[in-house]
Enzyme design. Sequence first.
Site, PDB file in Angstrom:
ATOM      1  N   LYS A  97      -5.237 -13.817 155.835  1.00  0.00           N
ATOM      2  CA  LYS A  97      -6.066 -12.816 155.923  1.00  0.00           C
ATOM      3  C   LYS A  97      -5.304 -11.560 155.790  1.00  0.00           C
ATOM      4  O   LYS A  97      -4.053 -11.426 155.786  1.00  0.00           O
ATOM      5  CB  LYS A  97      -7.003 -12.759 157.343  1.00  0.00           C
ATOM      6  CG  LYS A  97      -8.270 -13.937 157.164  1.00  0.00           C
ATOM      7  CD  LYS A  97      -9.095 -13.724 158.165  1.00  0.00           C
ATOM      8  CE  LYS A  97     -10.245 -14.706 157.965  1.00  0.00           C
ATOM      9  NZ  LYS A  97     -11.327 -14.771 159.130  1.00  0.00           N
TER      10      LYS A  97
ATOM     11  N   ARG B  95      -8.852 -22.642 161.415  1.00  0.00           N
ATOM     12  CA  ARG B  95      -9.450 -23.023 160.204  1.00  0.00           C
ATOM     13  C   ARG B  95      -8.466 -22.258 159.115  1.00  0.00           C
ATOM     14  O   ARG B  95      -8.058 -21.045 159.144  1.00  0.00           O
ATOM     15  CB  ARG B  95     -10.795 -21.918 159.943  1.00  0.00           C
ATOM     16  CG  ARG B  95     -11.492 -21.945 158.676  1.00  0.00           C
ATOM     17  CD  ARG B  95     -12.767 -21.249 158.890  1.00  0.00           C
ATOM     18  NE  ARG B  95     -13.455 -21.161 157.435  1.00  0.00           N
ATOM     19  CZ  ARG B  95     -13.181 -20.311 156.475  1.00  0.00           C
ATOM     20  NH1 ARG B  95     -12.150 -19.758 156.576  1.00  0.00           N
ATOM     21  NH2 ARG B  95     -13.690 -20.622 155.476  1.00  0.00           N
TER      22      ARG B  95
HETATM   23  C1  8Y7 Z   1     -13.903 -17.286 158.861  1.00  0.00           C
HETATM   24  C2  8Y7 Z   1     -15.104 -18.068 158.600  1.00  0.00           C
HETATM   25  C3  8Y7 Z   1     -14.087 -17.004 157.043  1.00  0.00           C
HETATM   26  C4  8Y7 Z   1     -13.393 -17.089 160.488  1.00  0.00           C
HETATM   27  C5  8Y7 Z   1     -15.036 -19.007 160.832  1.00  0.00           C
HETATM   28  C6  8Y7 Z   1     -11.623 -16.213 155.000  1.00  0.00           C
HETATM   29  C7  8Y7 Z   1     -16.159 -18.634 156.631  1.00  0.00           C
HETATM   30  C8  8Y7 Z   1     -12.838 -15.590 154.996  1.00  0.00           C
HETATM   31  N1  8Y7 Z   1     -13.591 -16.472 157.981  1.00  0.00           N
HETATM   32  N2  8Y7 Z   1     -15.328 -19.181 159.587  1.00  0.00           N
HETATM   33  N3  8Y7 Z   1     -15.135 -17.682 157.420  1.00  0.00           N
HETATM   34  N4  8Y7 Z   1     -13.953 -17.963 161.512  1.00  0.00           N
HETATM   35  N5  8Y7 Z   1     -15.654 -19.625 161.720  1.00  0.00           N
HETATM   36  O1  8Y7 Z   1     -10.830 -15.317 154.474  1.00  0.00           O
HETATM   37  O2  8Y7 Z   1     -12.351 -16.324 160.823  1.00  0.00           O
HETATM   38  O3  8Y7 Z   1     -11.371 -17.219 155.010  1.00  0.00           O
HETATM   39  S1  8Y7 Z   1     -14.263 -16.617 155.208  1.00  0.00           S
END
Ligand code: 8Y7
Length: 279
Positions: A222, A256
Site C-alpha cells: 500500500k 491480507r
Molecule cells: C483491503 C481489502 C483491499 C483491506 C480488507 C489493496 C479488498 C486495496 N484492501 N479488504 N481490500 N482490508 N478487508 O491495496 O485493507 O489491496 S483492496
Amino acid sequence: MTLLQCGAHKVDLTRAAIMGILNVTPDSFSDGGAHADPVSAVARARQMMEEGVSIIDVGGESTRPGAQAVSVQEELDRVIPVVERIAKEIPVPISVDTSKPEVMRASIIAGAGLINDVYALRAPGALEAVAAFDVPICLTHMQGEPRTMQIEPHYTDVVAEVADFLAIRVKAAQAAGIARCRFIIDPGFGFGKTLEHNIALLRSLKVLGMLGLPVMAGLSRKSMIGKTLGLPIEQRLHASVALALIAVQNGARIVRVHDVAPTVQAVRMWEAIEADRRV
Ligand code: 8Y7
C-alpha cells in the site's frame, strides 16, 4: 481458541491466518490483469496453497483509489467461474471481496466461505444477503468511497472514530440477524486515510481488538510504504512483510497479502518464538 467456520472449511485463528489476494480484474492496484482468466487464477490459487495460505481472497472489482465501478454482471462474470473452480479443485477456504449483494449471494452458492466487504454491508440489500447464509463477514472501515477517499481525509481521533464505526456496523449487522461469531473487523488501511492516520491505526491496532472480534489488516504494497520509503509498487515486498508482521504482533488475526510465502515464513517464525516465551 477461535475457529472461523468458513463454509466447508475451518480456519484456526490461534495462529494468524494469511489471506492471499487473488485479483481477477483487468485493472487492480498492484497485479492488474495477471490472473483475470479462470485458468491462471486457479494456478495462482494452487501456488498460494503450496506456500501456506490460509484463505484466498478473490476480488473482481478494483477498490484502489480512483478505480472505476463495475456492473453486477461484469463482476459476476469475473468472480463466479473462479470461485467455482477453486472450490472444486483446491482445499482452501475462499473469500470474496465484494460490496454487491448479488455477488455475495452467488459467491457463497458457488463455494465461497467468507465475504470481505470494504463497504461494511452498507450497500442496499447487503446486510440481508449475508444474513441469509452463515459464513463469516469482514467489516472494514472506509471514509468516503474509493473514487474520492484519498482527497483530504480528515479525523479528530482516527483510532476512536474507526473503532466507533466498526462497533456501529457490527450492531447493524447483528440487528439484521448475523451472529457475533461471524464478524471480522478491519481498520481499512488506505481507505480514506493519510500516512499519519495509517500509522496511528497500526500502532493502536490493539484498541480495535478490544471489541472482542478477530482483527484483519491489509497493508500489502500500500501507499504508506511508497510514502515512507519512496518505492514503487513492485518494490514493496520487504516492507509489506514487515508491516504484516507488525500487524500480527499488534494483535491482527488475519493479514491480507499479495506475497504469501515470505509473509507465512515471517509470521510463523515469530509465532514459534512467541510460543517458547518463558515470561
Ligand atoms: C483491503 C481489502 C483491499 C483491506 C480488507 C489493496 C479488498 C486495496 N484492501 N479488504 N481490500 N482490508 N478487508 O491495496 O485493507 O489491496 S483492496
